[in-house]
Design a protein around this motif. Structure first.
Motif, PDB file in Angstrom:
ATOM      1  N   ILE A 169      -9.160  10.887  -3.777  1.00  0.00           N
ATOM      2  CA  ILE A 169      -7.936  11.258  -4.487  1.00  0.00           C
ATOM      3  C   ILE A 169      -7.276   9.969  -4.970  1.00  0.00           C
ATOM      4  N   PHE A 170      -7.435   9.712  -6.230  1.00  0.00           N
ATOM      5  CA  PHE A 170      -6.939   8.460  -6.780  1.00  0.00           C
ATOM      6  C   PHE A 170      -5.485   8.607  -7.210  1.00  0.00           C
ATOM      7  N   GLY A 171      -4.798   7.547  -7.130  1.00  0.00           N
ATOM      8  CA  GLY A 171      -3.420   7.448  -7.558  1.00  0.00           C
ATOM      9  C   GLY A 171      -2.971   6.026  -7.307  1.00  0.00           C
ATOM     10  N   ILE A 172      -2.028   5.585  -8.052  1.00  0.00           N
ATOM     11  CA  ILE A 172      -1.619   4.193  -7.906  1.00  0.00           C
ATOM     12  C   ILE A 172      -0.126   4.139  -7.645  1.00  0.00           C
ATOM     13  N   PHE A 173       0.203   3.478  -6.568  1.00  0.00           N
ATOM     14  CA  PHE A 173       1.579   3.180  -6.232  1.00  0.00           C
ATOM     15  C   PHE A 173       1.574   1.713  -5.844  1.00  0.00           C
ATOM     16  N   VAL A 174       1.647   0.851  -6.815  1.00  0.00           N
ATOM     17  CA  VAL A 174       1.471  -0.577  -6.600  1.00  0.00           C
ATOM     18  C   VAL A 174       2.820  -1.212  -6.288  1.00  0.00           C
ATOM     19  N   THR A 175       2.842  -1.955  -5.206  1.00  0.00           N
ATOM     20  CA  THR A 175       4.019  -2.730  -4.831  1.00  0.00           C
ATOM     21  C   THR A 175       3.607  -4.190  -4.707  1.00  0.00           C
ATOM     22  N   TYR A 176       4.584  -5.047  -4.681  1.00  0.00           N
ATOM     23  CA  TYR A 176       4.326  -6.478  -4.576  1.00  0.00           C
ATOM     24  C   TYR A 176       5.098  -7.012  -3.386  1.00  0.00           C
ATOM     25  N   PHE A 177       4.369  -7.498  -2.384  1.00  0.00           N
ATOM     26  CA  PHE A 177       5.004  -8.002  -1.178  1.00  0.00           C
ATOM     27  C   PHE A 177       5.188  -9.509  -1.185  1.00  0.00           C
ATOM     28  N   VAL A 178       4.925 -10.135  -2.303  1.00  0.00           N
ATOM     29  CA  VAL A 178       5.100 -11.587  -2.381  1.00  0.00           C
ATOM     30  C   VAL A 178       6.578 -11.931  -2.273  1.00  0.00           C
ATOM     31  N   ALA A 179       7.424 -11.143  -2.925  1.00  0.00           N
ATOM     32  CA  ALA A 179       8.864 -11.406  -2.885  1.00  0.00           C
ATOM     33  C   ALA A 179       9.485 -10.949  -1.572  1.00  0.00           C
ATOM     34  N   ASN A 180       8.945  -9.875  -0.954  1.00  0.00           N
ATOM     35  CA  ASN A 180       9.485  -9.343   0.291  1.00  0.00           C
ATOM     36  C   ASN A 180       8.383  -9.206   1.343  1.00  0.00           C
ATOM     37  N   PRO A 181       7.999 -10.295   1.987  1.00  0.00           N
ATOM     38  CA  PRO A 181       6.936 -10.172   3.000  1.00  0.00           C
ATOM     39  C   PRO A 181       7.398  -9.411   4.241  1.00  0.00           C
ATOM     40  N   GLN A 182       8.716  -9.309   4.448  1.00  0.00           N
ATOM     41  CA  GLN A 182       9.185  -8.576   5.619  1.00  0.00           C
ATOM     42  C   GLN A 182       8.871  -7.080   5.502  1.00  0.00           C
ATOM     43  N   VAL A 183       8.768  -6.547   4.307  1.00  0.00           N
ATOM     44  CA  VAL A 183       8.392  -5.146   4.126  1.00  0.00           C
ATOM     45  C   VAL A 183       6.938  -4.947   4.546  1.00  0.00           C
ATOM     46  N   PHE A 184       6.074  -5.885   4.186  1.00  0.00           N
ATOM     47  CA  PHE A 184       4.673  -5.789   4.589  1.00  0.00           C
ATOM     48  C   PHE A 184       4.539  -5.897   6.104  1.00  0.00           C
ATOM     49  N   ILE A 185       5.271  -6.807   6.701  1.00  0.00           N
ATOM     50  CA  ILE A 185       5.238  -6.943   8.166  1.00  0.00           C
ATOM     51  C   ILE A 185       5.743  -5.667   8.820  1.00  0.00           C
ATOM     52  N   HIS A 186       6.777  -5.075   8.258  1.00  0.00           N
ATOM     53  CA  HIS A 186       7.309  -3.823   8.788  1.00  0.00           C
ATOM     54  C   HIS A 186       6.277  -2.704   8.697  1.00  0.00           C
ATOM     55  N   ILE A 187       5.653  -2.541   7.558  1.00  0.00           N
ATOM     56  CA  ILE A 187       4.670  -1.471   7.373  1.00  0.00           C
ATOM     57  C   ILE A 187       3.467  -1.690   8.284  1.00  0.00           C
ATOM     58  N   PHE A 188       2.999  -2.914   8.397  1.00  0.00           N
ATOM     59  CA  PHE A 188       1.856  -3.211   9.253  1.00  0.00           C
ATOM     60  C   PHE A 188       2.183  -2.973  10.726  1.00  0.00           C
ATOM     61  N   SER A 189       3.351  -3.423  11.177  1.00  0.00           N
ATOM     62  CA  SER A 189       3.707  -3.233  12.590  1.00  0.00           C
ATOM     63  C   SER A 189       3.955  -1.762  12.913  1.00  0.00           C
ATOM     64  N   VAL A 190       4.571  -1.023  11.998  1.00  0.00           N
ATOM     65  CA  VAL A 190       4.779   0.405  12.222  1.00  0.00           C
ATOM     66  C   VAL A 190       3.443   1.134  12.299  1.00  0.00           C
ATOM     67  N   SER A 191       2.489   0.741  11.471  1.00  0.00           N
ATOM     68  CA  SER A 191       1.156   1.352  11.528  1.00  0.00           C
ATOM     69  C   SER A 191       0.487   1.071  12.869  1.00  0.00           C
ATOM     70  N   LEU A 192       0.599  -0.144  13.359  1.00  0.00           N
ATOM     71  CA  LEU A 192       0.022  -0.470  14.665  1.00  0.00           C
ATOM     72  C   LEU A 192       0.712   0.296  15.793  1.00  0.00           C
ATOM     73  N   PHE A 193       2.035   0.405  15.735  1.00  0.00           N
ATOM     74  CA  PHE A 193       2.759   1.132  16.780  1.00  0.00           C
ATOM     75  C   PHE A 193       2.443   2.618  16.741  1.00  0.00           C
ATOM     76  N   TYR A 194       2.312   3.172  15.549  1.00  0.00           N
ATOM     77  CA  TYR A 194       1.955   4.584  15.425  1.00  0.00           C
ATOM     78  C   TYR A 194       0.548   4.829  15.949  1.00  0.00           C
ATOM     79  N   SER A 195      -0.352   3.915  15.653  1.00  0.00           N
ATOM     80  CA  SER A 195      -1.725   4.051  16.167  1.00  0.00           C
ATOM     81  C   SER A 195      -1.736   3.999  17.689  1.00  0.00           C
TER      82      SER A 195
END
Length: 165
Positions: free
Chosen positions: A109-135
């Motif tokens: 199922i293709f679809g594109i929701f492109v974001t850029y974490f270069v300006a906000n790396p804290q969002v990427f850290i948040h998403i990655f840590s939440v994924s690990l905690f949920y797992s």
């Protein structure tokens, strides 16, 4: 190329699933080495395609199916690692079938929701840590399910149901 990777990984997940199911119904001669290597192969294809799906050239594509596939990959990787130490065959069909379903859905199922974490790396850290905690939470839930199932099996052996197992 995507189709070949998806089919190969799904077939490997299905091979693991089909080798574990007979053990749940009484057969105790499962090929543990075959299950481990098939699971590792499926996880290798899973992570290869997942990196390509989440990190395209134009930015980061964090659709809900990609994140769900990432979470299922983490759960399946931890389950595969733990299978070499303890007997987790009760949970394995659930984990590997969920991984195969989310992996196939994320790739098909293709679809594109492109974001850029270069300006906000804290969002990427948040998403990655939440994924690990949920797992981690899902793995704990699966262990609890296994414990409840074992408790139920032990209580079936006792004459008095009020006694602890």
């Amino acid at each position: 190329m995507y189709i070949l990777i998806v089919i190969t990984a799904s077939l490997l997940y299905f091979a693991v699933f089909s080798q574990i199911i007979p053990d749940l119904f009484g057969s105790n001669n499962i090929p543990a080495r075959f299950i481990f290597f098939s699971a590792c192969g499926a996880l290798g294809f899973h992570v290869y395609l997942l990196i390509d799906l989440i990190f395209p050239v134009s930015g980061q594509n964090l659709r809900i199916l990609h994140v769900a596939s990432f979470i299922s990959f983490i759960i399946a990787a931890v389950t595969t690692e733990l299978m070499s130490r303890i007997r987790m065959l009760v949970l394995s069909p659930i984990v590997y079938s969920f991984s195969a379903i989310t992996f196939t859905a994320a790739a098909k199922i293709f679809g594109i929701f492109v974001t850029y974490f270069v300006a906000n790396p804290q969002v990427f850290i948040h998403i990655f840590s939440v994924s690990l905690f949920y797992s981690t939470l899902m793995i704990a839930t699966l262990f609890f399910t296994r414990l409840v199932w074992l408790d139920h099996q032990l209580k079936k052996l006792v004459m008095n149901q009020n006694l602890p197992p």
